[in-house]
Design a protein around this motif. Structure first.
Motif, PDB file in Angstrom:
ATOM      1  N   UNK A 125       0.815  -1.218   0.000  1.00 36.36           N
ATOM      2  CA  UNK A 125       0.000   0.000   0.000  1.00 36.36           C
ATOM      3  C   UNK A 125       0.854   1.277   0.000  1.00 36.36           C
ATOM      4  N   UNK A 126       2.162   1.153   0.271  1.00 36.55           N
ATOM      5  CA  UNK A 126       3.059   2.316   0.230  1.00 36.55           C
ATOM      6  C   UNK A 126       2.989   3.043  -1.118  1.00 36.55           C
ATOM      7  N   UNK A 127       2.682   2.323  -2.190  1.00 38.74           N
ATOM      8  CA  UNK A 127       2.612   2.940  -3.524  1.00 38.74           C
ATOM      9  C   UNK A 127       1.623   4.099  -3.565  1.00 38.74           C
ATOM     10  N   UNK A 128       0.600   4.050  -2.735  1.00 38.48           N
ATOM     11  CA  UNK A 128      -0.447   5.063  -2.731  1.00 38.48           C
ATOM     12  C   UNK A 128      -0.083   6.312  -1.936  1.00 38.48           C
ATOM     13  N   UNK A 129       0.829   6.169  -0.964  1.00 37.36           N
ATOM     14  CA  UNK A 129       1.101   7.234   0.004  1.00 37.36           C
ATOM     15  C   UNK A 129       1.651   8.481  -0.684  1.00 37.36           C
ATOM     16  N   UNK A 130       1.040   9.622  -0.391  1.00 41.91           N
ATOM     17  CA  UNK A 130       1.495  10.901  -0.916  1.00 41.91           C
ATOM     18  C   UNK A 130       0.336  11.844  -1.169  1.00 41.91           C
TER      19      UNK A 130
ATOM     20  N   UNK B 294      -2.949   5.714  12.198  1.00 41.36           N
ATOM     21  CA  UNK B 294      -2.240   5.304  13.405  1.00 41.36           C
ATOM     22  C   UNK B 294      -1.879   3.815  13.361  1.00 41.36           C
ATOM     23  N   UNK B 295      -0.642   3.511  13.676  1.00 41.01           N
ATOM     24  CA  UNK B 295      -0.182   2.128  13.685  1.00 41.01           C
ATOM     25  C   UNK B 295       0.377   1.657  12.351  1.00 41.01           C
ATOM     26  N   UNK B 296       0.175   2.427  11.285  1.00 44.23           N
ATOM     27  CA  UNK B 296       0.722   2.058   9.980  1.00 44.23           C
ATOM     28  C   UNK B 296       0.109   0.821   9.366  1.00 44.23           C
ATOM     29  N   UNK B 297      -1.163   0.548   9.669  1.00 42.12           N
ATOM     30  CA  UNK B 297      -1.822  -0.646   9.155  1.00 42.12           C
ATOM     31  C   UNK B 297      -2.853  -0.318   8.069  1.00 42.12           C
ATOM     32  N   UNK B 298      -3.515   0.827   8.193  1.00 40.73           N
ATOM     33  CA  UNK B 298      -4.537   1.233   7.227  1.00 40.73           C
ATOM     34  C   UNK B 298      -4.143   2.548   6.580  1.00 40.73           C
TER      35      UNK B 298
ATOM     36  N   UNK C 258     -14.491  13.139  -0.011  1.00 41.77           N
ATOM     37  CA  UNK C 258     -14.761  11.949   0.761  1.00 41.77           C
ATOM     38  C   UNK C 258     -13.542  11.483   1.513  1.00 41.77           C
ATOM     39  N   UNK C 259     -13.768  10.452   2.313  1.00 41.92           N
ATOM     40  CA  UNK C 259     -12.710   9.813   3.077  1.00 41.92           C
ATOM     41  C   UNK C 259     -12.788   8.315   2.830  1.00 41.92           C
ATOM     42  N   UNK C 260     -11.637   7.737   2.531  1.00 35.69           N
ATOM     43  CA  UNK C 260     -11.544   6.304   2.254  1.00 35.69           C
ATOM     44  C   UNK C 260     -10.557   5.683   3.237  1.00 35.69           C
ATOM     45  N   UNK C 261     -10.872   4.481   3.693  1.00 30.45           N
ATOM     46  CA  UNK C 261      -9.965   3.685   4.519  1.00 30.45           C
ATOM     47  C   UNK C 261      -9.646   2.430   3.715  1.00 30.45           C
ATOM     48  N   UNK C 262      -8.349   2.160   3.517  1.00 39.03           N
ATOM     49  CA  UNK C 262      -7.904   0.998   2.737  1.00 39.03           C
ATOM     50  C   UNK C 262      -6.999   0.152   3.626  1.00 39.03           C
ATOM     51  N   UNK C 263      -7.200  -1.156   3.606  1.00 38.62           N
ATOM     52  CA  UNK C 263      -6.335  -2.034   4.376  1.00 38.62           C
ATOM     53  C   UNK C 263      -6.323  -3.437   3.823  1.00 38.62           C
ATOM     54  N   UNK C 264      -5.403  -4.214   4.349  1.00 33.27           N
ATOM     55  CA  UNK C 264      -5.293  -5.624   3.989  1.00 33.27           C
ATOM     56  C   UNK C 264      -5.792  -6.456   5.159  1.00 33.27           C
TER      57      UNK C 264
END
Length: 167
Positions: A32-37, A66-70, A86-92
């Motif tokens: 998911x780091x690819x998305x960060x920015x 927080x926690x670097x998971x989502x 909007x606000x989106x939450x993405x996780x594995x």
């Protein structure tokens, strides 16, 4: 003698527990780091006849929660003459082995999608929408085709946008 468990917070709303499990920050999460920015999103709606429709311009920020998971994704902008966001939450999810997205839009809608990662291509699949995201230029550009369905079987293009990473 130890049983190999250590105390840690497994779920914030449960406090500390003894566990042998490591926090969920493995390679599937790190993808998911690819998305960060911070991104500028520009594109257009796609009219019924396939021609470009109203312009789309948004500012999108993806950052680790927080926690670097989502990932927490905030978006603000315009579609034509309308303010949107909007606000989106993405996780594995380790249990199901799937990426999930929960998007809360500025119109009061909640869209839950499954994400599938295949190299630099990520595909969102919701109940009535799907999107294909192609990363390029060292993960500094996202080219996205959004599609929608009304009957659940036939999809038609609804938006085409390009996000360019600015930081």
């Amino acid at each position: 003698m130890t049983d190999g468990t250590t105390p840690r917070v497994v779920a914030v709303n449960r406090g500390t527990e003894q566990t042998t499990d490591a926090p969920p920050t493995g390679p599937r999460h790190r993808a998911l780091d690819a998305w960060v920015g911070r991104w500028i999103n520009q594109g257009h709606m796609i009219d019924e006849d396939g021609s470009p429709g109203a312009t789309i311009t948004t500012s999108d920020v993806y950052e680790w929660g927080p926690g670097g998971v989502f990932l927490v994704h905030s978006a603000y902008g315009r579609i034509g003459e309308f303010d949107v966001g909007g606000t989106e939450i993405i996780g594995y999810d380790e249990t199901s082995g799937a990426y999930r997205s929960h998007f809360f839009d500025s119109q009061g809608n909640v869209t839950v999608s499954r994400l599938v990662a295949d190299g630099d291509t990520w595909t969102y699949q919701g109940d009535t929408t799907r999107s294909t995201v192609e990363f390029s230029d060292g993960h500094r550009v996202q080219t996205v085709l959004h599609e929608r369905t009304d009957g659940g079987t036939t999809y038609r293009p609804s938006m085409r946008v390009t996000l360019t990473k600015v930081t």
